[in-house]
Design an enzyme around this catalytic site. Structure first.
Site, PDB file in Angstrom:
ATOM      1  N   GLY A 173       0.793  -1.231   0.000  1.00 57.97           N
ATOM      2  CA  GLY A 173       0.000   0.000   0.000  1.00 57.97           C
ATOM      3  C   GLY A 173       0.821   1.274   0.000  1.00 57.97           C
ATOM      4  N   SER A 226       5.143   5.346  -4.088  1.00 60.06           N
ATOM      5  CA  SER A 226       5.714   6.692  -4.299  1.00 60.06           C
ATOM      6  C   SER A 226       5.827   7.470  -2.989  1.00 60.06           C
ATOM      7  CB  SER A 226       4.829   7.479  -5.268  1.00 60.06           C
ATOM      8  OG  SER A 226       4.744   6.819  -6.494  1.00 60.06           O
ATOM      9  N   LEU A 258      13.561  -2.736 -36.486  1.00 60.41           N
ATOM     10  CA  LEU A 258      13.855  -4.163 -36.707  1.00 60.41           C
ATOM     11  C   LEU A 258      12.638  -4.953 -37.199  1.00 60.41           C
ATOM     12  CD1 LEU A 258      16.402  -3.387 -34.872  1.00 60.41           C
ATOM     13  CD2 LEU A 258      16.464  -5.810 -34.341  1.00 60.41           C
ATOM     14  N   GLU A 264      12.604   3.642  -8.729  1.00 61.90           N
ATOM     15  CA  GLU A 264      13.444   4.695  -8.118  1.00 61.90           C
ATOM     16  C   GLU A 264      12.768   6.058  -8.200  1.00 61.90           C
ATOM     17  OE1 GLU A 264      16.138   3.866  -6.544  1.00 61.90           O
ATOM     18  OE2 GLU A 264      16.499   1.859  -7.344  1.00 61.90           O
ATOM     19  N   GLU A 294       6.288  10.485 -12.882  1.00 66.57           N
ATOM     20  CA  GLU A 294       5.388  11.550 -12.418  1.00 66.57           C
ATOM     21  C   GLU A 294       5.963  12.202 -11.152  1.00 66.57           C
ATOM     22  OE1 GLU A 294       4.283   8.457 -13.317  1.00 66.57           O
ATOM     23  OE2 GLU A 294       3.747   9.251 -15.283  1.00 66.57           O
TER      24      GLU A 294
END
Ligand SMILES: Cc1cc2nc3c(=O)[nH]c(=O)nc-3n(C[C@H](O)[C@H](O)[C@H](O)COP(=O)(O)OP(=O)(O)OC[C@H]3O[C@@H](n4cnc5c(N)ncnc54)[C@H](O)[C@@H]3O)c2cc1C
Length: 377
Positions: free
Chosen positions: A128, A131, A329, A354, A358
C-alpha cells in the site's frame, strides 16, 4: 571545463564495455527467460570490483569516481538491466551504511558487501505504499534489547537472492531504517514472477512477523530515515537508473543502426529520423547523467535534483529509443532473437522504479527551476 570525457575516463568505459560484453551480455536473454540471475555472476562481478565500488579502499571498495561508476552502470544497463539493478540496490544499501551507519555497522558489513560475500536489497515499497515513502506501515516496536519488526515489503529487487535487507519501518519517532538478515526468524521471502521487464531481477515480497532484531540493527537516527536516508540512497539509485537507461538507448541505437544498414532500410528518411533521435538522446542523456555524477562526487546539495533530472530524461529516452528500435527491426524486433524486445520491456520499468516519472516531474516542476536560472548554472 570540458564536456567530453577525459581520455582516461573514455578508456575506462571501453574496459567496462569489454567486461559487460564478456560476463553479462551473453546471459541477458537467459536472465529474461528464466527470471533469475545466478549468484555466480555476482561473484565474478565482485572479483572485477563491480560491487559497491564507490566504497573507500579500507572497506574493500575501489574508491571509484562517481563519473566512472556512471559509465560502468551504462555498460551494464546496455548488457542486462536485471544485472544492473542488483548492483544498484546492493550499492544503495552499502552507500547508506557508509553514510549513516555506526562504526560497528561499517566495519562489519561494508567489507562483506564489497567482496560479494553478502548481497543486499533495499526494502522500502509495500503493498500500500510506493511513491509516498512516508506512508509505510511496517512497524518496528522498541522492545527489550532491540526491535520487533512486523509488516510486508513488496516488489523488492533481488529479494529472492539477498542475504541482507535494508528495511524502512515506522518506529515511535517516525520512519526508521533497519538491517535485517535473511535468516531472521519470522521472515518469509515469497518470489514475485511474471514481471514485464527486468525479469531477471528476482523480485520478492518480504513478510516480517514479529522479527526480533538487535538494537544495533537501526541505521542512522531513529525516525529520520525518510527523508535523510531515502534521499541519499535514491539519489544514487536514480543516478544508476539514468546511466542504465542511457545504456538501453545505446544498445537500441547499435541494434537498429546495424539492422537498418544490413537490411538496406537506412536509406529511408523515416528510418534515419528514428536513428537520429537515438543518437541525440544518447548524447544528451549521457551529459545530464555525467553532470549528476559530478555533483554526487562533489557532495553538492544539487546532486539529488540532478539525479532526478537525469533519471527522468534518460528513462523517457530509453522508452522512445526502444519503441523505435523495435520498429526499425520490424518482426525481428518483436522476437526473442533480438535484444530490442527485452530493451522495450525493460525501458518501461525504468519509468516506474526509483521514483516514478510523475514523481520526478512534480519534483522538478516544483523545485528544479530554482537552480535553472539560465546559462551554465
Ligand atoms: C521491477 C521493479 C523493481 C522494484 N524494485 C524495488 C526495490 O528494490 N525496492 C523497493 O522498495 N521498491 C521497488 N519497486 C517498487 C517501486 O519503487 C514502486 O513501484 C514505485 O515507487 C511506484 O510505486 P507504486 O508502484 O506503489 O505506484 P503508486 O505510488 O501507487 O503510483 C501509481 C501511479 O500514480 C502516480 N503517482 C503517485 N503519486 C503521485 C504524485 N504525488 N503525483 C503524481 N503522480 C503520482 C505514479 O507515478 C504512478 O503512475 C520496484 C518496482 C518494480 C516494477
Amino acid at each position: 571545463m570540458r564536456l567530453t570525457p577525459e581520455p582516461a575516463l573514455a578508456e575506462r568505459q571501453s574496459t567496462y564495455r569489454r567486461l559487460a560484453e564478456e560476463l553479462v551480455a551473453p546471459l541477458a536473454a537467459e536472465h529474461d527467460r528464466t527470471e533469475r540471475v545466478d549468484r555466480v555472476l555476482f561473484e565474478k562481478l565482485a572479483v572485477e570490483g563491480c560491487l559497491a565500488p564507490l566504497l573507500p579502499e579500507r572497506y574493500g571498495g575501489q574508491a571509484l569516481d562517481p563519473l566512472a561508476y556512471g559509465l560502468l552502470h551504462e555498460e551494464l544497463g546496455r548488457a542486462c538491466s536485471a544485472t544492473r539493478s542488483l548492483l544498484t540496490v546492493h550499492d544503495m544499501v552499502a552507500d547508506t551504511i557508509r553514510r549513516w551507519g555506526s562504526a560497528g555497522q561499517r566495519e562489519h558489513w561494508l567489507p562483506r558487501l564489497a567482496s560479494g560475500e553478502r548481497l543486499a536489497a533495499f526494502a522500502l515499497s509495500e503493498p500500500g505504499a510506493g511513491s509516498d515513502a512516508a506512508a509505510v506501515t511496517a512497524t518496528a516496536e522498541a522492545v527489550e534489547g532491540g526491535w520487533e519488526l512486523t509488516g510486508t515489503k513488496k516488489w523488492i529487487s533481488f529479494g529472492q537472492l539477498a542475504d541482507l535487507y535494508l528495511v524502512f519501518a515506522r518506529t515511535q519517532r517516525g520512519v526508521s531504517a533497519l538491517l535485517v538478515e535473511r535468516d531472521t526468524p519470522g521472515l518469509t521471502v515469497a518470489p514475485i514472477t511474471g514481471m514485464l521487464g527486468t525479469r531477471g531481477a528476482m523480485l520478492a515480497e518480504l513478510c516480517f512477523e514479529g522479527c526480533r532484531l538487535p538494537a544495533e540493527a537501526l541505521v542512522g537516527p531513529e525516525g529520520r530515515a525518510h527523508p535523510y536516508l531515502t534521499v541519499s540512497s535514491l539519489t544514487l539509485g536514480r543516478y544508476s537508473v539514468a546511466a542504465g537507461s542511457i545504456g538501453i538507448v545505446q544498445g537500441c541505437l547499435e541494434a537498429a543502426a546495424a539492422h537498418a544498414a544490413e537490411r538496406g532500410v537506412i536509406a529511408h528518411q523515416l528510418v534515419q529520423r528514428m536513428l537520429a533521435d537515438m543518437v541525440v538522446a544518447a548524447r544528451a542523456g549521457r551529459l545530464l547523467t555525467l553532470r549528476a555524477g559530478e555533483l554526487i562526487g562533489a557532495g553538492s546539495p544539487d546532486a539529488p535534483m540532478a539525479a532526478t533530472e537525469a533519471k527522468y530524461f534518460a528513462s523517457v529516452a530509453a522508452g522512445n529509443a526502444a519503441r523505435d528500435a523495435v520498429q526499425v527491426l520490424g518482426a525481428l524486433g518483436c522476437s526473442a532473437e533480438s535484444p530490442v524486445a527485452r530493451y522495450f520491456r525493460d525501458a518501461k520499468v525504468m519509468e516506474v522504479i526509483e521514483g516514478s516519472n510523475e514523481i520526478s516531474q512534480t519534483t522538478i516542476g516544483r523545485f528544479g527551476h530554482a537552480g535553472a536560472g539560465g546559462g551554465l548554472r
